[in-house]
Design an enzyme around this catalytic site. Structure first.
Site, PDB file in Angstrom:
ATOM      1  N   GLU A   1      -9.335   7.152  -6.578  1.00 30.85           N
ATOM      2  CA  GLU A   1      -9.798   7.936  -5.276  1.00 30.85           C
ATOM      3  C   GLU A   1      -8.899   9.041  -5.051  1.00 30.85           C
ATOM      4  OE1 GLU A   1      -9.582   4.739  -5.775  1.00 30.85           O
ATOM      5  OE2 GLU A   1     -10.132   3.571  -3.917  1.00 30.85           O
TER       6      GLU A   1
ATOM      7  N   CYS B   1      -5.843   4.655  -0.313  1.00 32.96           N
ATOM      8  CA  CYS B   1      -6.776   5.556  -0.522  1.00 32.96           C
ATOM      9  C   CYS B   1      -7.632   5.849   0.409  1.00 32.96           C
ATOM     10  CB  CYS B   1      -7.358   5.334  -1.646  1.00 32.96           C
ATOM     11  SG  CYS B   1      -6.329   4.846  -3.386  1.00 32.96           S
TER      12      CYS B   1
ATOM     13  N   CYS C   1      -8.453   0.959  -1.074  1.00 32.38           N
ATOM     14  CA  CYS C   1      -7.302   0.227  -0.821  1.00 32.38           C
ATOM     15  C   CYS C   1      -6.726   1.016   0.610  1.00 32.38           C
ATOM     16  CB  CYS C   1      -5.947   0.192  -1.660  1.00 32.38           C
ATOM     17  SG  CYS C   1      -5.295   1.639  -1.919  1.00 32.38           S
TER      18      CYS C   1
ATOM     19  N   HIS D   1      -4.591   5.956  -8.369  1.00 30.39           N
ATOM     20  CA  HIS D   1      -5.932   5.376  -8.173  1.00 30.39           C
ATOM     21  C   HIS D   1      -7.048   6.383  -8.554  1.00 30.39           C
ATOM     22  CE1 HIS D   1      -4.180   1.788  -5.679  1.00 30.39           C
ATOM     23  NE2 HIS D   1      -3.621   1.948  -6.590  1.00 30.39           N
TER      24      HIS D   1
END
Length: 154
Positions: A60, A91, A88, A58
Site C-alpha cells: 500500500e 497503511c 495495517c 508495504h
C-alpha cells in the site's frame, strides 16, 4: 494456489498477481493496485520489505508513493486502491492522509489489520478522511495465498 473467480474486479486481479510475485521473492504475499478517478491503472506493486530492508515498504505504501510521484500530487483524491490484505494501521493512516476515494481489500486481518480490526483507524476522531471501504473481495484467493506462504515457511 487458487485462481481468482471470473467476476473478480481487474484491480484485485492485478493486486493478487503482485502478491504472488512478492511471495516468489520471499516477501509476505501482499499486493496493491492503484487506479485514477477514470479507472486507469497508475501502479501495481507487491511488498518489498525484505528486498528494500524497509519496514514501511508495504504494498500500500509503495502504491501511494508511486501514485503521488506519477501524478505529481500529495493527495490522491479520486483514486481507488485495491489490496489483497486488510491494511495495517500504518497503511490505513497513509491511505487516509492520501485521501483515497475507495479502498477495496481481499482478506481480513484480525491480528494486524487497522481498518475492520485493531484500532479501526478510519473511525478515530483524529482521522480526517475515511475512504469508502469494501472488504472481502477475492478473500478466498488472497487468504489461500497467505496460508500457503506461511505454511511453506514453517
Amino acid at each position: 494456489m487458487t485462481n481468482p473467480p471470473p467476476s473478480m474486479p481487474e484491480g484485485m486481479t492485478l493486486a493478487l498477481d503482485q502478491a504472488k510475485a512478492a511471495a516468489e521473492r520471499g516477501e509476505v504475499p501482499v499486493g496493491a493496485a492503484l487506479f485514477d478517478e477514470n479507472g486507469i491503472l497508475i501502479t501495481a506493486v507487491g511488498n518489498r520489505v525484505e528486498q528494500e530492508r524497509d519496514p514501511t515498504a508495504h504494498a500500500e505504501m509503495l502504491a501511494l508513493r508511486a501514485g503521488a510521484a506519477r501524478l505529481g500530487l500529495k493527495r490522491l483524491a479520486g483514486c481507488d486502491l485495491y489490496v489483497t490484505l486488510e491494511p495495517c494501521p500504518m497503511c490505513a493512516a497513509a491511505i487516509s492522509l492520501a485521501r483515497i476515494r475507495r479502498l477495496y481489500f481481499a482478506a481480513y486481518d484480525p491480528k494486524g489489520g487497522g481498518v475492520e480490526h485493531g484500532p479501526h483507524i478510519f473511525d478515530q476522531p483524529t482521522c480526517h478522511h475515511r475512504p469508502e471501504v469494501y472488504g472481502g473481495i477475492g478473500e478466498r484467493a488472497a487468504a489461500a495465498l497467505l496460508r500457503k506462504f506461511f505454511r511453506d515457511r514453517r
